[in-house]
Design a protein around this motif. Structure first.
Motif, PDB file in Angstrom:
ATOM      1  N   ARG A  66      25.338  -9.021 -13.001  1.00  0.00           N
ATOM      2  CA  ARG A  66      26.404  -8.025 -13.173  1.00  0.00           C
ATOM      3  C   ARG A  66      27.760  -8.599 -12.757  1.00  0.00           C
ATOM      4  NH1 ARG A  66      22.643  -6.722 -15.200  1.00  0.00           N
ATOM      5  NH2 ARG A  66      23.881  -7.815 -16.770  1.00  0.00           N
ATOM      6  N   PHE A  67      27.772  -9.464 -11.759  1.00  0.00           N
ATOM      7  CA  PHE A  67      29.020 -10.114 -11.364  1.00  0.00           C
ATOM      8  C   PHE A  67      29.540 -11.001 -12.490  1.00  0.00           C
ATOM      9  CE2 PHE A  67      31.067 -13.912  -9.422  1.00  0.00           C
ATOM     10  CZ  PHE A  67      32.235 -13.298  -9.002  1.00  0.00           C
ATOM     11  N   ILE A  68      28.650 -11.729 -13.139  1.00  0.00           N
ATOM     12  CA  ILE A  68      29.061 -12.572 -14.263  1.00  0.00           C
ATOM     13  C   ILE A  68      29.589 -11.705 -15.405  1.00  0.00           C
ATOM     14  CG2 ILE A  68      28.187 -14.122 -16.060  1.00  0.00           C
ATOM     15  CD1 ILE A  68      26.335 -15.307 -13.884  1.00  0.00           C
ATOM     16  N   ASP A  69      28.961 -10.563 -15.646  1.00  0.00           N
ATOM     17  CA  ASP A  69      29.464  -9.637 -16.665  1.00  0.00           C
ATOM     18  C   ASP A  69      30.878  -9.178 -16.317  1.00  0.00           C
ATOM     19  OD1 ASP A  69      27.052  -9.809 -18.005  1.00  0.00           O
ATOM     20  OD2 ASP A  69      26.253  -7.932 -17.181  1.00  0.00           O
ATOM     21  N   PHE A  70      31.119  -8.952 -15.023  1.00  0.00           N
ATOM     22  CA  PHE A  70      32.461  -8.546 -14.580  1.00  0.00           C
ATOM     23  C   PHE A  70      33.463  -9.673 -14.826  1.00  0.00           C
ATOM     24  CE2 PHE A  70      35.688  -8.541 -11.195  1.00  0.00           C
ATOM     25  CZ  PHE A  70      36.290  -7.311 -11.433  1.00  0.00           C
ATOM     26  N   LEU A  71      33.077 -10.906 -14.538  1.00  0.00           N
ATOM     27  CA  LEU A  71      33.957 -12.039 -14.813  1.00  0.00           C
ATOM     28  C   LEU A  71      34.321 -12.091 -16.288  1.00  0.00           C
ATOM     29  CD1 LEU A  71      32.287 -14.891 -12.689  1.00  0.00           C
ATOM     30  CD2 LEU A  71      34.430 -13.708 -12.178  1.00  0.00           C
ATOM     31  N   GLU A  72      33.323 -11.947 -17.141  1.00  0.00           N
ATOM     32  CA  GLU A  72      33.577 -11.998 -18.585  1.00  0.00           C
ATOM     33  C   GLU A  72      34.510 -10.867 -19.014  1.00  0.00           C
ATOM     34  OE1 GLU A  72      31.008 -12.279 -22.719  1.00  0.00           O
ATOM     35  OE2 GLU A  72      30.376 -10.865 -21.172  1.00  0.00           O
ATOM     36  N   ALA A 114      26.157 -26.994 -10.881  1.00  0.00           N
ATOM     37  CA  ALA A 114      27.573 -26.682 -11.057  1.00  0.00           C
ATOM     38  C   ALA A 114      28.152 -27.521 -12.181  1.00  0.00           C
ATOM     39  CB  ALA A 114      28.336 -26.937  -9.759  1.00  0.00           C
ATOM     40  N   ASP A 115      29.241 -27.020 -12.763  1.00  0.00           N
ATOM     41  CA  ASP A 115      29.925 -27.740 -13.842  1.00  0.00           C
ATOM     42  C   ASP A 115      31.043 -28.626 -13.298  1.00  0.00           C
ATOM     43  OD1 ASP A 115      28.643 -26.370 -16.253  1.00  0.00           O
ATOM     44  OD2 ASP A 115      29.375 -24.661 -15.093  1.00  0.00           O
ATOM     45  N   PHE A 116      31.653 -28.191 -12.203  1.00  0.00           N
ATOM     46  CA  PHE A 116      32.702 -28.950 -11.532  1.00  0.00           C
ATOM     47  C   PHE A 116      32.375 -28.994 -10.040  1.00  0.00           C
ATOM     48  CE2 PHE A 116      34.877 -26.421 -14.942  1.00  0.00           C
ATOM     49  CZ  PHE A 116      35.009 -27.464 -15.847  1.00  0.00           C
ATOM     50  N   VAL A 117      33.010 -29.928  -9.330  1.00  0.00           N
ATOM     51  CA  VAL A 117      32.742 -30.086  -7.904  1.00  0.00           C
ATOM     52  C   VAL A 117      34.049 -30.093  -7.125  1.00  0.00           C
ATOM     53  CG1 VAL A 117      31.747 -31.551  -6.112  1.00  0.00           C
ATOM     54  CG2 VAL A 117      30.656 -31.441  -8.354  1.00  0.00           C
ATOM     55  N   ARG A 118      34.168 -29.176  -6.191  1.00  0.00           N
ATOM     56  CA  ARG A 118      35.273 -29.200  -5.238  1.00  0.00           C
ATOM     57  C   ARG A 118      34.823 -30.010  -4.026  1.00  0.00           C
ATOM     58  NH1 ARG A 118      35.921 -26.640  -0.422  1.00  0.00           N
ATOM     59  NH2 ARG A 118      38.000 -26.034   0.285  1.00  0.00           N
ATOM     60  N   ILE A 119      35.627 -31.003  -3.630  1.00  0.00           N
ATOM     61  CA  ILE A 119      35.289 -31.834  -2.473  1.00  0.00           C
ATOM     62  C   ILE A 119      36.011 -31.295  -1.253  1.00  0.00           C
ATOM     63  CG2 ILE A 119      35.378 -34.128  -1.459  1.00  0.00           C
ATOM     64  CD1 ILE A 119      35.287 -35.316  -4.227  1.00  0.00           C
ATOM     65  N   TRP A 168      33.704 -19.389 -11.848  1.00  0.00           N
ATOM     66  CA  TRP A 168      33.088 -18.787 -10.662  1.00  0.00           C
ATOM     67  C   TRP A 168      32.973 -19.905  -9.634  1.00  0.00           C
ATOM     68  CZ3 TRP A 168      27.312 -16.781 -10.296  1.00  0.00           C
ATOM     69  CH2 TRP A 168      27.069 -16.339  -8.981  1.00  0.00           C
ATOM     70  N   GLN A 169      33.762 -19.793  -8.566  1.00  0.00           N
ATOM     71  CA  GLN A 169      33.696 -20.800  -7.512  1.00  0.00           C
ATOM     72  C   GLN A 169      32.764 -20.325  -6.410  1.00  0.00           C
ATOM     73  OE1 GLN A 169      37.383 -22.627  -6.179  1.00  0.00           O
ATOM     74  NE2 GLN A 169      36.562 -22.920  -4.123  1.00  0.00           N
ATOM     75  N   ILE A 170      31.854 -21.211  -6.001  1.00  0.00           N
ATOM     76  CA  ILE A 170      30.901 -20.905  -4.943  1.00  0.00           C
ATOM     77  C   ILE A 170      31.104 -21.876  -3.783  1.00  0.00           C
ATOM     78  CG2 ILE A 170      29.159 -19.902  -6.478  1.00  0.00           C
ATOM     79  CD1 ILE A 170      27.742 -22.612  -6.479  1.00  0.00           C
ATOM     80  N   LEU A 171      30.521 -21.575  -2.658  1.00  0.00           N
ATOM     81  CA  LEU A 171      30.487 -22.482  -1.516  1.00  0.00           C
ATOM     82  C   LEU A 171      29.195 -23.298  -1.630  1.00  0.00           C
ATOM     83  CD1 LEU A 171      31.548 -19.935   1.286  1.00  0.00           C
ATOM     84  CD2 LEU A 171      32.949 -21.036  -0.468  1.00  0.00           C
ATOM     85  N   ASN A 207      27.322 -19.825 -18.400  1.00  0.00           N
ATOM     86  CA  ASN A 207      27.848 -20.778 -19.378  1.00  0.00           C
ATOM     87  C   ASN A 207      27.868 -20.189 -20.785  1.00  0.00           C
ATOM     88  OD1 ASN A 207      26.563 -23.914 -17.916  1.00  0.00           O
ATOM     89  ND2 ASN A 207      28.240 -22.593 -17.297  1.00  0.00           N
ATOM     90  N   ASN A 208      26.866 -19.381 -21.112  1.00  0.00           N
ATOM     91  CA  ASN A 208      26.824 -18.737 -22.428  1.00  0.00           C
ATOM     92  C   ASN A 208      27.962 -17.743 -22.613  1.00  0.00           C
ATOM     93  OD1 ASN A 208      24.590 -20.162 -23.317  1.00  0.00           O
ATOM     94  ND2 ASN A 208      23.127 -18.613 -22.644  1.00  0.00           N
ATOM     95  N   LYS A 209      28.529 -17.293 -21.522  1.00  0.00           N
ATOM     96  CA  LYS A 209      29.682 -16.389 -21.574  1.00  0.00           C
ATOM     97  C   LYS A 209      30.992 -17.151 -21.346  1.00  0.00           C
ATOM     98  CE  LYS A 209      27.102 -12.267 -20.177  1.00  0.00           C
ATOM     99  NZ  LYS A 209      27.463 -11.407 -21.325  1.00  0.00           N
ATOM    100  N   ASN A 210      30.933 -18.471 -21.477  1.00  0.00           N
ATOM    101  CA  ASN A 210      32.098 -19.347 -21.323  1.00  0.00           C
ATOM    102  C   ASN A 210      32.658 -19.327 -19.908  1.00  0.00           C
ATOM    103  OD1 ASN A 210      33.859 -21.286 -22.394  1.00  0.00           O
ATOM    104  ND2 ASN A 210      35.462 -19.755 -22.762  1.00  0.00           N
TER     105      ASN A 210
END
Length: 499
Positions: free
Chosen positions: A31-37, A290-295, A44-47, A206-209
């Motif tokens: 549901r959070f991903i639906d909200f993002l879309e 993840a698709d990207f990495v924050r260092i 979506w950045q995570i720790l 990813n399917n929701k871009n």
């Protein structure tokens, strides 16, 4: 790399709502991903997602830099698989002492563990499970044995275990691998289910871009599978196996004694001789989810502050050069590209900036740091470059409303003057005022905490670096808070500023 102009939200999955006292990878995550879309967000950045220990910091107290946090496993998804029955699950019972917006780990862990163990008792290894164990064997075997040994030894640091195990003598390891077989298989099962559920969730995003920005904390916990299995990668005393130096940062404007984190520092000479293999595997493992990495603490790849073990503050440390340029050149050849964001906050020298810019890593700009009265402050939007990420604040900062409530009259006056208000009293909803300021900037990336979208005060702060206790616990209580009205409001701002 240069990112396309876009925006997103920071939210650790533990902060999602659920019936079991802690967020998980079930319905509320979808549901959070639906909200993002619906809100037009692309990130979506995570720790860090690793299993946490003391005080549950995802940055400094992980039992592994490779494993996933099994507390995030959705029990409802296990019901769908037939490993649990719906009528067996009981929500975490209410307690007069519990705040529904706070994860009470002392109650969550035993409550959820009983169901995870029940699911394991019914689990029949599949070909997918066997394939997972084989593909992840480089870290999984050490991790699951470490966790089994940690439980057997009552949570003691690994250097306090029996000598043969602490020093990983082959015969001792072989004997324990056999005697602890069931416990090892249980932890293999937990990792299999975590990564299976996360893989499905990431595919949904990813399917929701929507892309996932993961996070690598530069240091690892001493009492972890990483240090136990790879002691040569760290500066340890060969006799006691304890850290000879520990990580931190020197005294600065914010702290007269600096920060002493307690993590072991790397033996970069050894890592260089091994062509950075351990580090490369760590990046590859992170890019599995993840698709990207924050260092985190990017500057540690240029030079790091090491403090002799036993010191009570970070004052008596020294800067030591790290081989950052060679490291990232080789990492780029290994990965084919460098999908990296650099956390370049704190003491940043021209050498750190040069390393960041050489590889075109976006740095970070924090709006809550911008209003100190200096018009040359790099965090003011008129100084931004396109290749950077702007935040109102990160997980280490207060919420926008919490900050505003504590801001001095002078700070509030500066904000009003910068934004064209005649007085601070004219400013309503400071969280949305700062969100618009960040989204309107030239920064390619604009990322906000969900707490600031929801308009929450200091009680929703995720982490306060000035204290060790009671951090990393905030959660929201219902997906109903992510209303259509809220998503439309965020969408309008996102579209207005071409994100």
């Amino acid at each position: 790399m240069n990112f396309e102009r876009s925006s997103g939200i920071i939210l650790q999955p533990t902060s999602l709502p659920s019936r079991f006292g802690i967020g998980d990878l079930g319905e509320s995550a979808y549901r959070f991903i639906d909200f993002l879309e619906a809100s037009g967000q692309k990130l979506w950045q995570i720790l860090p997602l690793g299993p946490t220990g003391y005080e549950h910091s995802p940055y400094t107290m992980n039992f592994s830099a490779f494993a996933g946090n099994h507390l995030l496993i959705s029990l409802d998804r296990l019901v769908e698989e037939g490993l649990l029955q719906a009528d067996e699950l009981t929500p975490l019972p209410d307690s007069d002492q519990d705040d529904p917006n706070i994860v009470n780990f002392n109650r969550v862990i035993p409550h959820k563990t009983q169901f995870l163990k029940l699911a394991y008792s019914r689990f029949k290894p599949s070909s997918e499970y066997e394939q997972f164990c084989q593909e992840q064997s480089a870290w999984l075997e050490d991790y699951s044995l470490f966790m089994a040994l940690l439980e057997e030894n009552g949570g003691k640091n690994w250097n306090q275990w029996e000598t043969g195990i602490a020093r990983r003598e082959p015969e001792a390891i072989k004997a324990k691998t056999e005697s602890l077989k069931d416990s090892i298989n249980y932890h293999n099962f937990l990792q299999f289910k975590f990564f299976e559920q996360w893989k499905a969730l990431r595919a949904y995003a990813n399917n929701k871009n929507i892309k996932i920005i993961g996070d690598i904390s530069i240091y690892v916990c001493y009492n972890s599978a990483d240090v136990w299995a790879n002691p040569q990668c760290f500066k340890l005393d060969p006799q006691t196996l304890e850290s000879t130096y520990i990580a931190g940062v020197p005294p600065d404007y914010f702290s007269a004694t600096g920060q002493l984190w307690g993590n072991p520092v790397y033996n970069w000479d050894y890592l260089q001789k091994t062509d950075y293999e351990w580090w490369f595997k760590r990046f590859e493992a992170t890019l599995q989810y993840a698709d990207f990495v924050r260092i985190d603490h990017f500057r540690g790849f240029e030079a790091y502050w090491q403090v002799p073990a036993g010191e009570e503050t970070a004052i008596n440390g020294e800067w030591v050069k790290a081989p950052g340029e060679e490291f990232f050149e080789k990492l780029g050849r290994r990965l084919g590209s460098l999908p990296v964001l650099a956390e370049d906050l704190g003491i940043i020298t021209p050498e750190v900036e040069a390393l960041r810019d050489q590889f075109e890593f976006p740095g970070m700009r924090i709006l809550l740091f911008a209003f100190d009265g200096d018009t040359e402050n790099a965090y003011l939007p008129h100084h931004y470059v396109k290749n950077c990420a702007v935040y109102i604040g990160t997980h280490d900062n207060d919420t926008a409303i919490g900050w505003w409530e504590k801001a001095s009259d002078e700070e509030k006056r500066r904000v009003a003057e910068y934004l064209g208000y005649s007085s601070p009293e004219e400013i309503k909803e400071i969280n949305w005022v700062l969100l618009r300021l960040g989204f309107a900037s030239v920064a390619n990336l604009a990322i906000v905490q969900l707490q600031d979208v929801l308009g929450l005060d200091n009680r929703a702060r995720m982490n306060d670096p000035s204290k060790n206790e009671d951090n990393w616990r905030w959660r929201y209580t219902s997906s109903d808070l992510l209303t259509q009205e809220l998503s439309q409001r965020l969408l309008k701002v996102t579209q207005l500023y071409s994100r």
